[in-house]
Design a protein around this motif. Structure first.
Motif, PDB file in Angstrom:
ATOM      1  N   GLY A  65       0.804  -1.224   0.000  1.00 44.71           N
ATOM      2  CA  GLY A  65       0.000   0.000   0.000  1.00 44.71           C
ATOM      3  C   GLY A  65       0.833   1.269   0.000  1.00 44.71           C
ATOM      4  O   GLY A  65       0.317   2.348   0.278  1.00 44.71           O
ATOM      5  N   THR A  72      -0.161   3.275  -5.081  1.00 45.81           N
ATOM      6  CA  THR A  72      -1.538   2.986  -5.474  1.00 45.81           C
ATOM      7  C   THR A  72      -1.513   2.472  -6.911  1.00 45.81           C
ATOM      8  O   THR A  72      -0.893   3.101  -7.762  1.00 45.81           O
ATOM      9  N   PRO A  99      -4.646  -3.710   0.505  1.00 43.61           N
ATOM     10  CA  PRO A  99      -3.667  -3.168   1.458  1.00 43.61           C
ATOM     11  C   PRO A  99      -4.319  -2.173   2.421  1.00 43.61           C
ATOM     12  O   PRO A  99      -4.977  -1.230   1.997  1.00 43.61           O
TER      13      PRO A  99
END
Lengths: 232, 272
Positions: free
Chosen positions: A52, A55, A68
């Protein structure tokens, strides 16, 4: 077997540059997986997406079914390729920090590993060499009893003796239900511990196969195959 | 989790601020001591001590501001972000922990400054004069606004803290928006700051226009009802109305900046 990590149509662009293209992947639990590829093949980007820290531009990535987020981060122990620890902290304070935030963190194991790598827990991170910092990071990451370890170049910056210790730690840490993904381009060193390999080339998967199959079908080591696939 | 984040944020910042406050207050004491002990003709040491004190005081406020920027930028959006964003927590908790601690240090820095000034100017005679002046000011306000001055002080404190929070969140939101760019993120953050600021002024102006006419109508009505002379209670009413309007508007701004920051950090995080 339930998949611990799945990617569907996963892609990532940086500006106009496409770093990962349409990655479809399903990683089984309980394996040691090599994420192999030359520099700039998208290994780091893939691991950052799984954590995470990036993106996705396209598709999705899931950790045991979770996007995530806090749930997935509880399960994942991530070693980035950067030195990312607070410079002003002492090593022992970092151990406390990890113990505070991660329920699965084993303080004794962390101290034991630091001791074996001859890191003084009272040293401030600021005073440590780059290689020692990497060792500290690795100890912290491996002292978690996580379901999924994502290790980005864990042996890149350390001396060969430490390299052996690290590999030994990774193997001895291995539990039935935990999965380890190791990204590297130093294949010869790591080949003997791998169950499964993924070859990444220019952001695409060119091969995903169990190591035994490569040895049986191709009659070659992973290292030799890698040199053939990525021949310049 | 928020409690733990606050704990580490305080540790990371306290190691800078606490020694700084100690230095400032000791320097104030040194100034006081020199000016009391040395004869009037000897000027040089006094001037030097005063210059050092003022430099440290200015430095303290500069550090307070820079720490606010740096704790957000360095700890979240640079390498250290790899650690913070892999903790099993939500981005909003990271933002709140940074915000609360930044507010705390701004208040404490101001307090440290007041205390140090107080040490320097403290003399028995003028301390009494100070309390008398303070009491007079309170009495004066009381006759003007009536018993609601206590509520009024509460409103001022709340308003001031909220404006501080809004200011900090404006900076956070600018850095978050700058983060959306692929390169030149710092430059983009400065640009975002200017744009957000302009937008805020515009919005605030519109809000004031919206509220100004009903408020002035109400004031006129109160005036005519009172026959041209406003009663203490009506004055207080107007003051409260203005204060609460300010508080509400600042709250909306702060919430907007927070939402922008949180949106970027949870939906568009792209650490380099």
């Amino acid at each position: 077997m339930k998949a611990v990590l799945t990617a569907k149509g996963l892609g990532k662009d940086f500006g106009r540059k496409r770093v990962l293209k349409n990655i479809d992947l399903e990683l089984e639990k309980g394996k040691i997986i090599g994420l192999l590829g030359p520099n700039a093949s998208g290994k780091t980007t893939f691991l950052k997406l799984a954590n995470g820290l990036l993106t996705p531009t396209a598709g999705e990535i899931r950790i045991a079914g979770f996007a995530p987020g806090p749930e997935s981060k509880k399960m994942v122990s991530y070693l980035p390729e950067k030195t990312y620890l607070n410079e002003w902290m002492r090593t022992e304070q970092l151990v406390e920090f990890f113990a505070d935030f991660y329920e699965d963190f084993n303080v004794d194991r962390a101290h034991d590993m630091l001791k074996r790598l001859q890191v003084d827990p009272r040293d401030k991170l600021k005073t440590l060499s780059k290689g020692t910092k990497e060792k500290v990071q690795l100890c912290l990451v491996m002292a978690r009893e996580a379901e999924l370890y994502l290790l980005d170049e864990p042996i890149g910056g350390v001396d060969p003796a430490a390299r052996d210790f690290i590999l030994e730690t990774i193997i001895s840490n291995y539990r039935e239900d935990s999965t380890i993904v190791i990204s590297t381009h130093l294949i010869a060193d790591i080949e003997k511990v791998l169950d499964y390999v993924i070859f990444l080339k220019e952001g695409e998967i060119v091969l995903a196969s169990p190591v035994d199959e490569i040895r049986e079908k191709e009659g070659k080591s992973v290292d030799t195959l890698f040199r053939e696939v990525f021949k310049c | 989790m928020l409690r733990k984040l606050l704990k580490y944020e305080l540790k990371a910042t306290g190691r800078i601020f606490l020694p700084l406050y100690a230095i400032l207050i000791s320097l104030a004491a040194v100034n006081k001591l020199i000016s009391t002990l040395l004869p009037i003709e000897v000027q040089a040491p006094k001037i030097i001590a005063m210059v050092i004190y003022i430099t440290i005081m200015v430095g303290m406020f500069v550090v307070t501001f820079i720490m606010m920027l740096q704790r957000f930028y360095k700890n979240l959006l640079s390498e250290e972000g790899y650690l913070m964003f892999t903790l099993p927590t939500q981005p909003w908790k990271l933002i709140v922990s940074k915000l609360l601690v930044a507010i705390l240090w701004t208040i404490l820095s101001s307090l440290a400054a007041y205390i140090s000034i107080f040490i320097i100017i403290f003399e028995r005679g003028n301390f009494r004069a100070f309390t008398i002046a303070f009491r007079e000011a309170v009495t004066g306000l009381y006759t003007f606004l009536g018993p609601s001055i206590f509520l009024f002080s509460g409103e001022i404190l709340l308003g001031a803290t909220l404006s501080l929070a809004a200011g900090i969140l404006l900076v956070y939101a600018s850095m978050a928006l700058g983060h959306l760019c692929n390169r030149q993120r710092i430059l983009a953050s400065v640009g975002a700051f200017i744009a957000l600021n302009a937008l805020t002024q515009l919005l605030f102006f519109q809000l004031v226009r919206l509220i100004a006419s009903p408020l002035s109508q109400r004031m006129q009505r109160l005036f005519s009802e009172a026959g041209g002379h406003l009663h203490m209670l009506s004055r207080a009413q107007i003051f409260h109305a203005v204060m609460w309007f300010g508080i509400a508007a600042t709250f909306i701004l702060a919430a907007g900046y927070f939402a922008i920051t949180n949106y970027v950090l949870s939906k568009h995080l792209n650490l380099e």
